[in-house]
Design a protein around this motif. Structure first.
Motif, mmCIF file in Angstrom:
data_model
loop_
_atom_site.group_PDB
_atom_site.id
_atom_site.type_symbol
_atom_site.label_atom_id
_atom_site.label_comp_id
_atom_site.label_asym_id
_atom_site.label_seq_id
_atom_site.Cartn_x
_atom_site.Cartn_y
_atom_site.Cartn_z
ATOM 1 N N ILE A 186 2.848 17.673 4.599
ATOM 2 C CA ILE A 186 2.243 16.672 3.710
ATOM 3 C C ILE A 186 2.885 16.728 2.332
ATOM 4 N N ALA A 187 3.106 17.955 1.814
ATOM 5 C CA ALA A 187 3.739 18.089 0.496
ATOM 6 C C ALA A 187 5.162 17.541 0.502
ATOM 7 N N ALA A 188 5.887 17.767 1.603
ATOM 8 C CA ALA A 188 7.270 17.276 1.687
ATOM 9 C C ALA A 188 7.313 15.756 1.793
ATOM 10 N N LEU A 189 6.385 15.183 2.561
ATOM 11 C CA LEU A 189 6.372 13.727 2.719
ATOM 12 C C LEU A 189 6.035 13.018 1.408
ATOM 13 N N LYS A 190 5.245 13.666 0.562
ATOM 14 C CA LYS A 190 4.906 13.058 -0.725
ATOM 15 C C LYS A 190 6.109 13.002 -1.663
ATOM 16 N N GLU A 191 7.076 13.904 -1.456
ATOM 17 C CA GLU A 191 8.212 13.998 -2.376
ATOM 18 C C GLU A 191 9.507 13.439 -1.787
ATOM 19 N N THR A 192 9.425 12.843 -0.607
ATOM 20 C CA THR A 192 10.643 12.332 0.021
ATOM 21 C C THR A 192 11.212 11.150 -0.754
ATOM 22 N N GLN A 193 12.530 11.103 -0.838
ATOM 23 C CA GLN A 193 13.223 10.019 -1.525
ATOM 24 C C GLN A 193 13.965 9.103 -0.549
ATOM 25 N N LYS A 194 14.294 9.617 0.619
ATOM 26 C CA LYS A 194 15.020 8.841 1.617
ATOM 27 C C LYS A 194 14.289 8.949 2.956
ATOM 28 N N GLY A 195 14.601 7.970 3.832
ATOM 29 C CA GLY A 195 13.995 7.996 5.153
ATOM 30 C C GLY A 195 14.410 9.201 5.957
ATOM 31 N N LEU A 196 15.659 9.647 5.778
ATOM 32 C CA LEU A 196 16.140 10.816 6.496
ATOM 33 C C LEU A 196 15.415 12.086 6.053
ATOM 34 N N ASP A 197 14.994 12.112 4.776
ATOM 35 C CA ASP A 197 14.222 13.259 4.292
ATOM 36 C C ASP A 197 12.891 13.371 5.030
ATOM 37 N N ALA A 198 12.257 12.227 5.278
ATOM 38 C CA ALA A 198 10.995 12.234 6.017
ATOM 39 C C ALA A 198 11.192 12.731 7.444
ATOM 40 N N VAL A 199 12.290 12.299 8.065
ATOM 41 C CA VAL A 199 12.590 12.757 9.419
ATOM 42 C C VAL A 199 12.781 14.265 9.451
ATOM 43 N N PHE A 200 13.500 14.800 8.462
ATOM 44 C CA PHE A 200 13.729 16.249 8.416
ATOM 45 C C PHE A 200 12.453 17.008 8.064
ATOM 46 N N VAL A 202 9.501 16.183 9.167
ATOM 47 C CA VAL A 202 8.808 16.277 10.451
ATOM 48 C C VAL A 202 9.477 17.309 11.350
ATOM 49 N N LEU A 203 10.821 17.309 11.370
ATOM 50 C CA LEU A 203 11.545 18.297 12.176
ATOM 51 C C LEU A 203 11.272 19.720 11.688
ATOM 52 N N ARG A 204 11.189 19.881 10.361
ATOM 53 C CA ARG A 204 10.876 21.192 9.802
ATOM 54 C C ARG A 204 9.477 21.632 10.223
ATOM 55 N N PHE A 205 8.545 20.681 10.272
ATOM 56 C CA PHE A 205 7.182 20.994 10.712
ATOM 57 C C PHE A 205 7.177 21.488 12.157
ATOM 58 N N PHE A 206 7.904 20.787 13.041
ATOM 59 C CA PHE A 206 7.946 21.210 14.442
ATOM 60 C C PHE A 206 8.643 22.558 14.588
ATOM 61 N N ALA A 207 9.731 22.770 13.840
ATOM 62 C CA ALA A 207 10.435 24.050 13.923
ATOM 63 C C ALA A 207 9.568 25.199 13.432
ATOM 64 N N ALA A 208 8.750 24.943 12.401
ATOM 65 C CA ALA A 208 7.865 25.985 11.883
ATOM 66 C C ALA A 208 6.652 26.204 12.785
ATOM 67 N N SER A 209 6.259 25.144 13.542
ATOM 68 C CA SER A 209 5.086 25.258 14.410
ATOM 69 C C SER A 209 5.401 25.920 15.743
ATOM 70 N N VAL A 210 6.651 25.824 16.195
ATOM 71 C CA VAL A 210 7.026 26.371 17.504
ATOM 72 C C VAL A 210 6.665 27.850 17.647
ATOM 73 N N PRO A 211 6.959 28.721 16.653
ATOM 74 C CA PRO A 211 6.587 30.135 16.817
ATOM 75 C C PRO A 211 5.087 30.336 16.997
ATOM 76 N N TYR A 212 4.266 29.582 16.253
ATOM 77 C CA TYR A 212 2.816 29.733 16.379
ATOM 78 C C TYR A 212 2.310 29.211 17.723
ATOM 79 N N VAL A 213 2.874 28.091 18.190
ATOM 80 C CA VAL A 213 2.493 27.587 19.512
ATOM 81 C C VAL A 213 2.872 28.605 20.582
ATOM 82 N N SER A 214 4.054 29.197 20.445
ATOM 83 C CA SER A 214 4.474 30.234 21.397
ATOM 84 C C SER A 214 3.539 31.436 21.350
ATOM 85 N N ASP A 215 3.115 31.808 20.139
ATOM 86 C CA ASP A 215 2.189 32.930 20.012
ATOM 87 C C ASP A 215 0.864 32.647 20.714
ATOM 88 N N VAL A 216 0.388 31.400 20.620
ATOM 89 C CA VAL A 216 -0.855 31.028 21.301
ATOM 90 C C VAL A 216 -0.688 31.155 22.810
#
Length: 314
Positions: A186-200, A202-216
């Motif tokens: 949410i903090a990153a999406l508020k500060e995005t300047q380009k559309g590609l920044d928003a895509v990254f 979201v990708l950063r969110f999934f990359a950061a969530s994968v370890p926790y999902v694996s832990d579950v």
């Protein structure tokens, strides 16, 4: 608790965390942070009650003291059982911490930094610190109870406590996804300047969530192994341990691959991004947790095989 019930509880927790995030965005005074929940809301209720005349003020005072003394009452009752002195002392400490922390949440100016004086911007931080203090003492009491079972040699009860810890870990990993990772998204999406920044973002969110999902997933598999160990079907321990080992291996590979792929992709498209993540985002804790669980699973499987071989010789 069955594993199906665990998934229902994790789903309810996810909905609750999302609701808290929405309420926090609309009313930061009532929902300042997750660590302060639910003590912050209790303090707000006591504060509102104290402002309803003399009767309300007296009732709020009685409730404040009564809620704070609940752990002490359990400690006095525990004095007639098998509980250790350390457990009872931790309950008395919890009462004192509750008494002070609830008062601090009602009057946060008492804990404001002396160098800057009272500022409303410090209120969420103060409440979060007080909430973390309460939860840390609660965790201390739980660990002391587990240590008593470990020292007494009651393996069955210790395994039951370990099962409860695994349930708590599932809740913790789920909370990390929606609090830490989603908060950064949410903090990153508020500060995005380009559309590609928003895509990254979201990708950063999934990359950061994968370890926790694996832990579950790993924790749920570990609960299945414990259920087998606590049950009568001891022959299924090897199969459950091997299943847990496969889950750990897959989780390690996916976790490492997701982190590497994101970093490589960011390097390739760096010139087109205005928001670049320069931090070293390697899930060391999740990797260490997975390796430890994998080692335990292997040891359990090998131990069961050695016992079966010895029984054959006998």
């Amino acid at each position: 608790m069955k594993r199906k019930s665990l998934f229902v509880l994790l789903g309810c927790e996810s909905v609750l965390l999302v609701a808290l995030a929405i309420l926090t965005s609309f009313n930061k005074a009532a929902f300042s942070s997750i660590p302060a929940f639910p003590f912050e809301q209790i303090a707000d209720g006591l504060k509102a009650l104290s402002q309803a005349g003399k009767t309300g003020s007296g009732l709020a005072l009685a409730l404040w003291i009564g809620i704070s003394l609940i752990p002490s009452l359990f400690a006095l009752k525990a004095g007639r059982g098998k509980e250790t002195t350390a457990e009872r002392v931790s309950l008395f400490i919890l009462s004192g911490v509750l008494l002070v922390s609830l008062y601090g949440m009602i009057n946060p100016g008492v804990f404001s930094p002396l160098s800057t004086g009272f500022q409303t911007g410090f209120i969420p931080v103060i409440k979060a610190v007080l909430g973390v203090c309460i939860w840390s003492v609660i965790v201390l009491y739980i660990i002391l109870r587990m240590l008593r079972s470990f020292r007494s040699g009651d393996i069955g009860r210790l395994l039951k406590y370990l099962r409860i810890v695994l349930f708590v870990l599932c809740a913790f990993f789920t909370a990390a996804i929606f609090v830490t990772c989603a908060g950064e998204l949410i903090a990153a999406l508020k500060e995005t300047q380009k559309g590609l920044d928003a895509v990254f973002a979201v990708l950063r969110f999934f990359a950061a969530s994968v370890p926790y999902v694996s832990d579950v997933i790993i924790t749920v598999s570990a609960i299945g192994l414990l259920d087998t160990a606590l049950g009568e079907d001891r022959a299924g321990i090897v199969g459950s341990a091997e299943k847990l080992g496969r889950a750990c291996c897959i989780a390690l590979g996916i976790t490492a691959a997701s982190t590497a792929c994101f970093n490589v992709l960011q390097m390739i498209l760096m010139r087109r991004l205005s928001d670049i993540d320069a931090g070293v985002d390697i899930p060391v804790v999740s990797i260490a947790f997975t390796l430890i669980v994998l080692l335990v699973a292997r040891l359990l499987a090998e131990n069961k095989r050695l016992r079966d071989d010895n029984d054959m010789f006998i």
